[in-house]
Design an enzyme around this catalytic site. Structure first.
Site, PDB file in Angstrom:
ATOM      1  N   TRP A   1       7.841  37.967  79.939  1.00  0.00           N
ATOM      2  CA  TRP A   1       6.910  36.876  79.598  1.00  0.00           C
ATOM      3  C   TRP A   1       6.633  36.027  80.814  1.00  0.00           C
ATOM      4  O   TRP A   1       5.490  35.625  81.060  1.00  0.00           O
ATOM      5  CB  TRP A   1       7.461  36.034  78.447  1.00  0.00           C
TER       6      TRP A   1
ATOM      7  N   ASP B   1       7.347  27.438  79.193  1.00  0.00           N
ATOM      8  CA  ASP B   1       7.123  28.262  78.010  1.00  0.00           C
ATOM      9  C   ASP B   1       8.419  28.195  77.202  1.00  0.00           C
ATOM     10  O   ASP B   1       9.447  28.724  77.626  1.00  0.00           O
ATOM     11  CB  ASP B   1       6.818  29.707  78.449  1.00  0.00           C
TER      12      ASP B   1
ATOM     13  N   LYS C   1       8.228  31.950  66.456  1.00  0.00           N
ATOM     14  CA  LYS C   1       9.658  32.194  66.584  1.00  0.00           C
ATOM     15  C   LYS C   1      10.520  31.078  65.996  1.00  0.00           C
ATOM     16  O   LYS C   1      11.597  31.359  65.549  1.00  0.00           O
ATOM     17  CB  LYS C   1      10.029  32.478  68.023  1.00  0.00           C
TER      18      LYS C   1
END
Ligand SMILES: *Cc1c(COP(=O)(O)O)cnc(C)c1O
Length: 357
Positions: free
Chosen positions: A100, A167, A191
């Site tokens: 990511w 993030d 999530k």
């Protein structure tokens, strides 16, 4: 159907209270007689959901004055681009802690000068790089606080001489963070914060407006701040369920209470991974995530992996297959995953050991 224990990485387990509220609102949204997915977002009933959701974010994360909360489509992956568009002028650095993080870096490279300030790629991202110098002339430093695929977590709010952008897709709302140390925090909801379809960004307002590039209307954070995330039609259903998820979290006692439970769940599972002769953890101990717990079969026991997977599945364990780039197993133990779920997985690991060791 028998009881399942959902350890999926995302989309993932959500609080039952949020699911029940969603089902009720699909029938009748706030007594309007209309399903929540069929009502205009320009109604006062809808606006009250937006306002409540924003206020809950502020309250739960203790967001200081000067920060704005926006809800956007496109997931965390579009935030990779938003960040670079809105903040990259001269040069930016990224901490490369996984797939990511490197996808975020790629978006910045497409728009200007950006580089990895440190990387743990040499060991398949099983640790968090430390001790790197942050040059004072950067536009920003980007970090990924929790590396969902590898089960590592940056547990400190870095002291950065330049704007810090994070993030936090897979550990937001799981622990307390000092929001004032960040210029932007963003997360895909799916999530810990709600279902897929919405991302949240928490933005220090006076840091905006410093880049010289043309910003397309939809990619300018200021558009969404000015219009309170209603410049265009927001993802109403996702935001509705996110709001219910935050209400549940508040009722649980908020961030500190959920964090204590998350720590206990993680400690329970890591203790079993360390004790059980059939399994071994993959992440460096000091960087172990409390949200995504990765493990593999111990050396010499690799051929038991498929068998354990089937064994666990029979006992109701869902979503424990590791990401394809790591292999093995991953149990995601997000806020809505319970101690009972973790205890069930541990019991299953013990039972398998008794059979095989
Ligand atoms: C899942 C995830 C993403 C991608 O989120 P999307 O909403 O699917 O774009 C980005 N970063 C991290 C840390 C993630 O866990």
């Amino acid at each position: 159907m028998s009881k399942v224990h959902n350890f999926t990485a995302g989309p993932c387990v959500l609080p039952q209270a949020a699911i029940d509220a969603a089902i009720a609102a699909l029938k009748d949204f706030k007594g309007t007689g209309v399903p929540v997915i069929c009502i205009s977002h320009r109604t006062k009933e809808w606006e009250s959901v937006m306002n409540e959701c924003r206020a809950l974010w502020r309250e739960l994360l203790d967001i200081p004055e000067g920060y704005e909360v926006v809800f956007l489509g496109g997931g965390a992956s579009l935030q990779f681009l938003y960040v670079a568009m809105n903040f990259l002028e001269h040069k930016a650095a990224y901490l490369d802690t996984g797939v990511w993080a490197s996808k975020a870096l790629k978006e910045a490279k497409g728009l200007g000068e950006a580089y990895a300030i440190a990387s743990s790629k040499d060991k398949n991202y099983t640790y968090i790089p430390k001790g790197f110098e942050i040059p004072a002339d950067l536009d920003y430093l980007h970090v990924t606080t929790n590396n969902t695929i590898y089960g590592t977590e940056l547990k400190v709010d870095l002291d950065s001489p330049v704007p810090l952008i994070a993030d936090m897709s897979s550990d937001i709302l799981s622990r307390r963070v000092d929001v004032s140390k960040y210029t932007v925090i963003y997360a895909g909801a799916q999530k810990n914060a709600g279902p897929a379809g919405v991302a949240v960004a928490i933005i220090k307002k006076d840091a905006l407006g410093k880049v010289s590039r043309y910003l397309p209307t939809m990619l300018d954070y200021r558009t969404h701040i000015d219009k309170e995330s209603m410049f265009n039609t927001p993802p109403v259903f996702s935001i509705f369920v996110m709001n219910e998820t935050l209400k549940w979290l508040k009722a649980q006692g908020g961030i500190d209470a959920i964090h204590a439970r998350n720590v206990k769940k993680a400690e329970t599972l890591y203790a079993e991974i360390d004790r059980n002769s059939l399994f071994t953890g993959t992440a460096a101990k000091e960087d172990r995530s409390i949200m995504n717990i990765c493990f593999v079969m111990a050396p010499g026991k690799e051929d038991l992996a498929d068998e354990f997977f089937a064994f666990a599945k029979e006992r109701g364990m869902v979503g424990i297959k590791g990401h394809r780039s790591v292999g093995g197993f991953r149990a995601s133990v997000y806020n809505a995953c319970t101690q009972e779920d973790v205890d069930a997985l541990v019991a299953c690991m013990k039972e398998f050991e008794a059979l095989k060791a």
